[in-house]
Enzyme design. Structure first.
Site, PDB file in Angstrom:
ATOM      1  N   THR A  43       1.292  -1.269   0.166  1.00 50.14           N
ATOM      2  CA  THR A  43      -0.364  -0.040  -0.056  1.00 50.14           C
ATOM      3  C   THR A  43       0.934   1.533  -0.116  1.00 50.14           C
ATOM      4  O   THR A  43       1.665   1.496   0.540  1.00 50.14           O
ATOM      5  CB  THR A  43      -1.350  -0.110   1.208  1.00 50.14           C
ATOM      6  OG1 THR A  43      -0.731  -0.366   2.549  1.00 50.14           O
ATOM      7  CG2 THR A  43      -1.532  -1.152   0.832  1.00 50.14           C
ATOM      8  N   VAL A  45       0.988   4.024   1.244  1.00 49.30           N
ATOM      9  CA  VAL A  45       2.107   5.539   2.653  1.00 49.30           C
ATOM     10  C   VAL A  45       3.029   3.675   3.026  1.00 49.30           C
ATOM     11  O   VAL A  45       3.906   4.868   3.510  1.00 49.30           O
ATOM     12  CB  VAL A  45       0.984   5.213   3.574  1.00 49.30           C
ATOM     13  CG1 VAL A  45       1.595   6.035   4.473  1.00 49.30           C
ATOM     14  CG2 VAL A  45       0.231   6.832   3.233  1.00 49.30           C
ATOM     15  N   CYS A  46       2.430   2.868   3.147  1.00 44.45           N
ATOM     16  CA  CYS A  46       3.305   1.628   4.186  1.00 44.45           C
ATOM     17  C   CYS A  46       4.940   1.410   3.187  1.00 44.45           C
ATOM     18  O   CYS A  46       5.740   1.478   4.005  1.00 44.45           O
ATOM     19  CB  CYS A  46       2.124   0.882   4.092  1.00 44.45           C
ATOM     20  SG  CYS A  46       0.956   0.394   5.139  1.00 44.45           S
ATOM     21  N   THR A  47       4.785   2.189   1.452  1.00 54.01           N
ATOM     22  CA  THR A  47       5.849   1.124   1.514  1.00 54.01           C
ATOM     23  C   THR A  47       6.742   2.254   1.426  1.00 54.01           C
ATOM     24  O   THR A  47       8.065   2.688   1.923  1.00 54.01           O
ATOM     25  CB  THR A  47       5.260   0.821  -0.152  1.00 54.01           C
ATOM     26  OG1 THR A  47       4.771   0.580  -0.033  1.00 54.01           O
ATOM     27  CG2 THR A  47       6.620   0.589  -0.864  1.00 54.01           C
ATOM     28  N   LEU A  50       8.371   2.831   4.897  1.00 48.39           N
ATOM     29  CA  LEU A  50       9.196   1.928   5.289  1.00 48.39           C
ATOM     30  C   LEU A  50      10.642   1.764   4.571  1.00 48.39           C
ATOM     31  O   LEU A  50      11.470   1.438   4.932  1.00 48.39           O
ATOM     32  CB  LEU A  50       9.139   0.612   4.646  1.00 48.39           C
ATOM     33  CG  LEU A  50       8.129  -0.911   5.816  1.00 48.39           C
ATOM     34  CD1 LEU A  50       7.159  -2.242   5.416  1.00 48.39           C
ATOM     35  CD2 LEU A  50       8.917  -1.414   7.159  1.00 48.39           C
TER      36      LEU A  50
END
Ligand code: BEZ
Length: 190
Positions: A43, A45-47, A50
């Protein structure tokens, strides 16, 4: 925030990660640790988050801080996702482990569950929680953001610096005082 919070010892869960199976207390060892959860693999924002964390790995290492991501998909998905993360944040290397939590045990135990959201199958999903853990395995700081809002990893470094400075000051305050000056002067003449 009900559940695990500042001052609590993290449970010594045995978890599956992209680096193999580990027990959380062994993972922390004598270091500090940052454990941070994500609503889902692949997704946007998560990518990005990280990838930003991966760019800062050297800064966390300088401070003796280990990083541990948490997302609910399995290890196979995480390993594919890491390729995506490294593609979308050029120059980053995801060298830290990511926990696989398909049964949601880890996010429940670590108080990282979004209270308002479930996935299409009705399973809980994580919010963007982040715990800073000291070497005694206690939570020193927690932040919780909703799924829509990414965390600022420079802010995480800033709070780690403050927490470590406060811990050093506490250790210094507990240390025995130095001998009085006249005693040191007399000793130096011996
Ligand atoms: C994201 O990482 O982009 C995201 C994940 C879950 C909900 C909203 C955004």
């Amino acid at each position: 925030m009900p559940g695990l919070t500042i001052g609590d010892t993290i449970p010594n869960l045995e978890v599956d990660t992209t680096h193999g199976r580990v027990k959380l207390h062994d993972f922390v060892g004598d270091s500090w640790a940052v454990i941070f959860s994500h609503p889902g693999d692949f997704t946007p924002v998560c990518t990005t988050e990280l990838g930003r964390m991966a760019l800062q790995v050297g800064e966390f290492e300088k401070r003796r801080v280990k990083l541990l991501g948490v997302s609910c998909e399995d290890v196979k998905s995480h390993l594919l996702w890491i390729k995506d993360i490294e593609h979308y944040t050029p120059g980053c290397k995801v060298t830290y482990p990511i926990v696989a939590d398909p049964d949601r045990d880890v996010i429940r135990e670590l108080n990282m569950v979004d209270p308002d959201k479930v996935d299409e199958e009705g399973f809980e999903i994580p919010n963007r929680a982040l715990h800073v853990i000291s070497p005694d395995k206690k939570i020193q700081l927690s932040i919780v953001y909703p799924a829509t809002t990414g965390r600022n990893m420079d802010e995480v470094l800033r709070v780690v610096d403050l927490l470590q400075a406060a811990a050093a000051a506490r250790r210094k305050a507990k240390a025995p005082p130095p001998p009085p000056l006249f005693a040191r002067a007399a000793a130096s003449k011996l």
